[in-house]
Design a protein around this motif. Structure first.
Motif, PDB file in Angstrom:
ATOM      1  N   LEU A  56       0.501  -0.763  11.628  1.00 47.78           N
ATOM      2  CA  LEU A  56       0.776  -1.565  12.557  1.00 47.78           C
ATOM      3  C   LEU A  56       1.673  -2.819  11.962  1.00 47.78           C
ATOM      4  CD1 LEU A  56       0.915  -2.750  15.250  1.00 47.78           C
ATOM      5  CD2 LEU A  56      -1.498  -3.688  14.973  1.00 47.78           C
ATOM      6  N   THR A  57       0.916  -3.330  10.804  1.00 51.70           N
ATOM      7  CA  THR A  57       1.639  -4.436  10.147  1.00 51.70           C
ATOM      8  C   THR A  57       2.901  -4.177   9.782  1.00 51.70           C
ATOM      9  OG1 THR A  57      -0.702  -5.472   9.459  1.00 51.70           O
ATOM     10  CG2 THR A  57       1.381  -6.139   8.272  1.00 51.70           C
ATOM     11  N   ILE A  79      -0.568  -1.652   3.017  1.00 48.26           N
ATOM     12  CA  ILE A  79      -0.519  -2.221   4.425  1.00 48.26           C
ATOM     13  C   ILE A  79      -0.689  -1.282   5.587  1.00 48.26           C
ATOM     14  CG2 ILE A  79       1.041  -3.374   5.789  1.00 48.26           C
ATOM     15  CD1 ILE A  79       2.660  -4.480   3.138  1.00 48.26           C
ATOM     16  N   ASP A  80      -1.222  -1.871   6.574  1.00 52.20           N
ATOM     17  CA  ASP A  80      -1.479  -0.709   7.671  1.00 52.20           C
ATOM     18  C   ASP A  80      -0.119  -0.421   8.489  1.00 52.20           C
ATOM     19  OD1 ASP A  80      -2.029  -2.425  10.464  1.00 52.20           O
ATOM     20  OD2 ASP A  80      -2.397  -3.356   8.623  1.00 52.20           O
ATOM     21  N   GLU A  87       5.183  -2.016  10.837  1.00 49.09           N
ATOM     22  CA  GLU A  87       5.763  -1.960  11.979  1.00 49.09           C
ATOM     23  C   GLU A  87       6.439  -3.592  12.603  1.00 49.09           C
ATOM     24  OE1 GLU A  87       4.456   0.074  15.427  1.00 49.09           O
ATOM     25  OE2 GLU A  87       6.347   0.051  16.549  1.00 49.09           O
ATOM     26  N   PRO A 104      -1.132  -3.597  -1.919  1.00 44.30           N
ATOM     27  CA  PRO A 104      -1.583  -3.982  -0.540  1.00 44.30           C
ATOM     28  C   PRO A 104      -2.008  -2.578   0.232  1.00 44.30           C
ATOM     29  CG  PRO A 104       0.770  -4.023  -0.826  1.00 44.30           C
ATOM     30  CD  PRO A 104       0.286  -3.659  -2.196  1.00 44.30           C
TER      31      PRO A 104
END
Lengths: 146, 146
Positions: free
Chosen positions: A9-10, A6-7, A12, A4
Motif C-alpha cells: 500500500l505504501t 515497505i508494504d 503504491e 525497510p
DNA sequence: TATTGTTATACTCTATAACTATA
DNA sequence: TATAGTTATAGAGTATAACAATA
C-alpha cells in the motif's frame, strides 16, 4: 537504517506521488516555456513577486549556491523582468525585485498553470478537503515553506 | 482561457502538492548524490533495472531528446553501471542494460530513499488507503505511467 | 575578520541540426 | 526513404574556488 520492506500500500502511494511529481514538473516547465522562461527563471520570478529579496536569500529559497543566482537574475534582468536595487541598510546586498513587466508575466504564468484545475476538478469539495488534511498531516508542521 | 478564480481550498491543495513535489525532488537528488549520481542518472538506472531498453525508448520515458540519452548512458557506462548491448533483431538499436554493479547500486539507492517511510509513516493504514484512492481518482486512468 | 555578491571554471542536462549505419 | 543512435554545438543550471566591496 534497517532495510525497510515497505508494504504494498505504501509503495503504491509512493508511486502515485511520483506520478504527481513528474506531472507537476512537466506542466510547470511547459507553462514557463510558453512565456519563454526556464523552470528556474519562472520559480525566481514567482518568489520575487511575493516579496523582493537579497540574492543570498533567493539562493536559500532555491537551495542552490549564491553564485548561480547571479546568472539567473542576469538573464531575467536582461529581459527586463527583474531589476537589482541597492539595500539602503547594507551596501553589500542587492535586492532583486520584479519590474512591472515581470510582475505581469508572473501573473499570466500563474493563470496558465492549470494543474490546479484539471486534475483536482475530478474531486468533490469534500474530497479536496480530505486530501488537504491528509497532505497536511503527511507533511507535518513545516508544510508552509512551499 | 477564462481567468480561473480558484477557490481557496483548491489553492491550498495545490500549494501542498507543490511542497510535496519540492521535497520529493530534493530527497531524490540527495539520495542520488549519496551514490555520486545525478538525478537523471539515477532515474535512468532505476528504469533500466526494471527492464533493459533501446536508447530511443529511454528518451521517451525521460521525455527528452534521444541525443541526450547518449551522454547520460556514456557517463553511466564509463562508471561500469550500464552497458550497451546489440539488439539481435535490429542492428540499428542498442539496448541499454544495467551491469551487476549497476543493479546493486540501483537497489541501494531505492533503499536509501526514505520519502516512502518518513512522511507516510505519519498516516494510518486507513489514511494511506484513502490517500491512494484520492490520488488515483485525481490522476485518472493513466496513472500507471509513473 | 566575516559577509555579500560576483567572476572564473568545469560538469551535467537540455534542444537543435547534421551525420552514420542500418532497415 | 525512413529509423536508431551519434556527433557537434549552444544555452542553462549547478558546484567550487577565488575575488572585490562592504560590514
Amino acid at each position: 537504517m534497517a532495510s525497510p520492506r515497505i508494504d504494498p500500500l505504501t509503495l503504491e502511494v509512493v508511486e502515485l506521488i511520483g506520478t504527481v511529481v513528474s506531472r507537476y514538473y512537466a506542466e510547470y516547465d511547459q507553462a514557463a516555456a510558453q512565456h519563454s522562461l526556464t523552470g528556474a527563471q519562472a520559480r525566481v520570478l514567482g518568489l520575487l513577486t511575493l516579496e523582493p529579496m537579497p540574492m543570498r536569500q533567493l539562493a536559500q529559497k532555491l537551495k542552490c549556491e549564491p553564485s548561480n543566482v547571479t546568472g539567473i537574475i542576469d538573464r531575467l534582468e536582461l529581459r527586463g523582468l527583474v531589476e537589482r536595487r541597492p539595500d539602503p541598510h547594507d551596501r553589500r546586498v542587492k535586492l532583486a525585485a520584479p519590474t512591472e513587466e515581470g510582475t505581469a508575466t508572473a501573473l499570466r504564468l500563474r493563470e496558465s498553470l492549470d494543474f490546479a484545475r484539471e486534475p483536482l476538478a475530478r474531486l468533490s469539495a469534500d474530497d479536496r478537503a480530505t486530501l488537504r488534511d491528509l497532505l497536511h498531516r503527511m507533511l507535518g508542521e513545516d508544510a508552509a515553506e512551499a
